[in-house]
Motif scaffolding. Sequence first.
Motif, PDB file in Angstrom:
ATOM      1  N   PRO A  33      58.667 -28.602 -29.744  1.00 41.94           N
ATOM      2  CA  PRO A  33      58.960 -28.360 -28.325  1.00 41.94           C
ATOM      3  C   PRO A  33      59.128 -26.877 -28.034  1.00 41.94           C
ATOM      4  O   PRO A  33      59.625 -26.132 -28.868  1.00 41.94           O
ATOM      5  N   GLU A  34      58.662 -26.484 -26.869  1.00 42.63           N
ATOM      6  CA  GLU A  34      58.833 -25.124 -26.396  1.00 42.63           C
ATOM      7  C   GLU A  34      59.693 -25.201 -25.143  1.00 42.63           C
ATOM      8  O   GLU A  34      59.508 -26.072 -24.313  1.00 42.63           O
ATOM      9  N   TYR A  35      60.629 -24.309 -25.029  1.00 39.50           N
ATOM     10  CA  TYR A  35      61.598 -24.390 -23.939  1.00 39.50           C
ATOM     11  C   TYR A  35      61.316 -23.354 -22.865  1.00 39.50           C
ATOM     12  O   TYR A  35      60.623 -22.391 -23.093  1.00 39.50           O
ATOM     13  N   GLY A  36      61.856 -23.594 -21.694  1.00 40.70           N
ATOM     14  CA  GLY A  36      61.805 -22.597 -20.643  1.00 40.70           C
ATOM     15  C   GLY A  36      60.898 -22.920 -19.482  1.00 40.70           C
ATOM     16  O   GLY A  36      60.829 -22.162 -18.543  1.00 40.70           O
ATOM     17  N   SER A  37      60.191 -24.041 -19.504  1.00 37.13           N
ATOM     18  CA  SER A  37      59.304 -24.362 -18.402  1.00 37.13           C
ATOM     19  C   SER A  37      59.980 -25.311 -17.415  1.00 37.13           C
ATOM     20  O   SER A  37      60.519 -26.340 -17.813  1.00 37.13           O
ATOM     21  N   PRO A  38      59.944 -24.967 -16.134  1.00 31.57           N
ATOM     22  CA  PRO A  38      60.557 -25.847 -15.131  1.00 31.57           C
ATOM     23  C   PRO A  38      59.604 -26.941 -14.624  1.00 31.57           C
ATOM     24  O   PRO A  38      59.925 -27.639 -13.676  1.00 31.57           O
ATOM     25  N   MET A  39      58.454 -27.077 -15.238  1.00 27.33           N
ATOM     26  CA  MET A  39      57.456 -28.049 -14.768  1.00 27.33           C
ATOM     27  C   MET A  39      58.003 -29.472 -14.885  1.00 27.33           C
ATOM     28  O   MET A  39      58.852 -29.757 -15.716  1.00 27.33           O
ATOM     29  N   ARG A  40      57.458 -30.340 -14.022  1.00 25.75           N
ATOM     30  CA  ARG A  40      57.863 -31.736 -14.014  1.00 25.75           C
ATOM     31  C   ARG A  40      56.623 -32.617 -13.920  1.00 25.75           C
ATOM     32  O   ARG A  40      55.694 -32.304 -13.194  1.00 25.75           O
ATOM     33  N   ILE A  41      56.645 -33.708 -14.640  1.00 24.19           N
ATOM     34  CA  ILE A  41      55.602 -34.726 -14.525  1.00 24.19           C
ATOM     35  C   ILE A  41      56.056 -35.666 -13.416  1.00 24.19           C
ATOM     36  O   ILE A  41      57.178 -36.154 -13.439  1.00 24.19           O
ATOM     37  N   LYS A  42      55.188 -35.896 -12.445  1.00 28.68           N
ATOM     38  CA  LYS A  42      55.553 -36.754 -11.312  1.00 28.68           C
ATOM     39  C   LYS A  42      54.810 -38.076 -11.411  1.00 28.68           C
ATOM     40  O   LYS A  42      53.616 -38.105 -11.692  1.00 28.68           O
ATOM     41  N   HIS A  56      48.568 -31.741 -17.376  1.00 31.05           N
ATOM     42  CA  HIS A  56      47.526 -30.951 -18.044  1.00 31.05           C
ATOM     43  C   HIS A  56      47.840 -29.463 -18.063  1.00 31.05           C
ATOM     44  O   HIS A  56      46.994 -28.663 -18.413  1.00 31.05           O
ATOM     45  N   ILE A  57      49.056 -29.096 -17.696  1.00 35.93           N
ATOM     46  CA  ILE A  57      49.412 -27.682 -17.606  1.00 35.93           C
ATOM     47  C   ILE A  57      50.338 -27.333 -18.759  1.00 35.93           C
ATOM     48  O   ILE A  57      51.373 -27.959 -18.935  1.00 35.93           O
ATOM     49  N   GLY A  58      49.951 -26.355 -19.561  1.00 35.03           N
ATOM     50  CA  GLY A  58      50.799 -25.905 -20.657  1.00 35.03           C
ATOM     51  C   GLY A  58      50.396 -26.490 -21.992  1.00 35.03           C
ATOM     52  O   GLY A  58      49.552 -27.373 -22.088  1.00 35.03           O
ATOM     53  N   SER A  59      51.032 -25.977 -23.020  1.00 37.66           N
ATOM     54  CA  SER A  59      50.758 -26.468 -24.377  1.00 37.66           C
ATOM     55  C   SER A  59      51.420 -27.822 -24.571  1.00 37.66           C
ATOM     56  O   SER A  59      52.244 -28.252 -23.749  1.00 37.66           O
ATOM     57  N   LEU A  60      51.085 -28.513 -25.657  1.00 38.25           N
ATOM     58  CA  LEU A  60      51.743 -29.790 -25.946  1.00 38.25           C
ATOM     59  C   LEU A  60      53.251 -29.588 -26.069  1.00 38.25           C
ATOM     60  O   LEU A  60      54.036 -30.411 -25.606  1.00 38.25           O
ATOM     61  N   GLY A  61      53.654 -28.484 -26.697  1.00 36.63           N
ATOM     62  CA  GLY A  61      55.076 -28.187 -26.834  1.00 36.63           C
ATOM     63  C   GLY A  61      55.764 -27.995 -25.494  1.00 36.63           C
ATOM     64  O   GLY A  61      56.895 -28.433 -25.299  1.00 36.63           O
ATOM     65  N   ASP A  62      55.064 -27.337 -24.568  1.00 33.68           N
ATOM     66  CA  ASP A  62      55.602 -27.187 -23.208  1.00 33.68           C
ATOM     67  C   ASP A  62      55.775 -28.554 -22.563  1.00 33.68           C
ATOM     68  O   ASP A  62      56.817 -28.867 -22.006  1.00 33.68           O
ATOM     69  N   ARG A  63      54.722 -29.358 -22.644  1.00 33.56           N
ATOM     70  CA  ARG A  63      54.725 -30.646 -21.951  1.00 33.56           C
ATOM     71  C   ARG A  63      55.775 -31.600 -22.504  1.00 33.56           C
ATOM     72  O   ARG A  63      56.278 -32.447 -21.781  1.00 33.56           O
ATOM     73  N   LEU A  64      56.119 -31.461 -23.769  1.00 32.83           N
ATOM     74  CA  LEU A  64      57.173 -32.302 -24.334  1.00 32.83           C
ATOM     75  C   LEU A  64      58.493 -32.119 -23.590  1.00 32.83           C
ATOM     76  O   LEU A  64      59.296 -33.046 -23.492  1.00 32.83           O
ATOM     77  N   LYS A  67      60.419 -32.569 -17.562  1.00 37.96           N
ATOM     78  CA  LYS A  67      61.153 -33.727 -17.073  1.00 37.96           C
ATOM     79  C   LYS A  67      60.173 -34.631 -16.334  1.00 37.96           C
ATOM     80  O   LYS A  67      59.197 -34.161 -15.751  1.00 37.96           O
ATOM     81  N   ILE A  68      60.433 -35.914 -16.383  1.00 38.73           N
ATOM     82  CA  ILE A  68      59.575 -36.893 -15.725  1.00 38.73           C
ATOM     83  C   ILE A  68      60.282 -37.374 -14.470  1.00 38.73           C
ATOM     84  O   ILE A  68      61.378 -37.932 -14.547  1.00 38.73           O
ATOM     85  N   ASP A  69      59.671 -37.129 -13.317  1.00 36.61           N
ATOM     86  CA  ASP A  69      60.202 -37.597 -12.030  1.00 36.61           C
ATOM     87  C   ASP A  69      59.486 -38.890 -11.663  1.00 36.61           C
ATOM     88  O   ASP A  69      58.267 -38.897 -11.494  1.00 36.61           O
ATOM     89  N   VAL A  70      60.245 -39.969 -11.560  1.00 33.71           N
ATOM     90  CA  VAL A  70      59.672 -41.276 -11.232  1.00 33.71           C
ATOM     91  C   VAL A  70      60.160 -41.686  -9.854  1.00 33.71           C
ATOM     92  O   VAL A  70      61.362 -41.625  -9.571  1.00 33.71           O
ATOM     93  N   ASP A  71      59.228 -42.112  -9.010  1.00 34.57           N
ATOM     94  CA  ASP A  71      59.576 -42.622  -7.694  1.00 34.57           C
ATOM     95  C   ASP A  71      60.578 -43.755  -7.881  1.00 34.57           C
ATOM     96  O   ASP A  71      60.331 -44.684  -8.645  1.00 34.57           O
TER      97      ASP A  71
END
Length: 116
Positions: A33-42, A56-64, A67-71
């Motif tokens: 895992p890589e830390y520091g990204s505020p991205m969210r999976i919606k 599809h944005i960032g490395s696999l470590g970033d994407r790990l 946070k996952i935002d679920v409706d």
Amino acid sequence: MQAIMTLRDLIKSVDAEQYADNALFQKLCVAQPEYGSPMRIKVKRVGERIAITDTHIGSLGDRLMYKIDVDPDLNISKEQLLDAILKEMARDGFDETAQTEYWNNFDDLQKAKLLR
């Protein structure tokens, strides 16, 4: 939307044996895992299908660590959620050749206009 967990937490929360033959799942299990990204999976429902964005944005470590935002109105199990995310991350079968052909069509302005 509510953030339920990170992708890494979701991966750790399911039965890994169920995904033994999924290459992407296996890669995510060993990725650092890589830390520091505020991205969210919606995640939300669009018509009859589950729509997943920002996988599809960032490395696999970033994407790990995304946070996952679920409706909140979406009733989905952890396994269904992970299946949908893995499918989206794998481009739903859209292989490298098809991607290259698709994007190369934008070099031809007439084809690009038709594709839009």
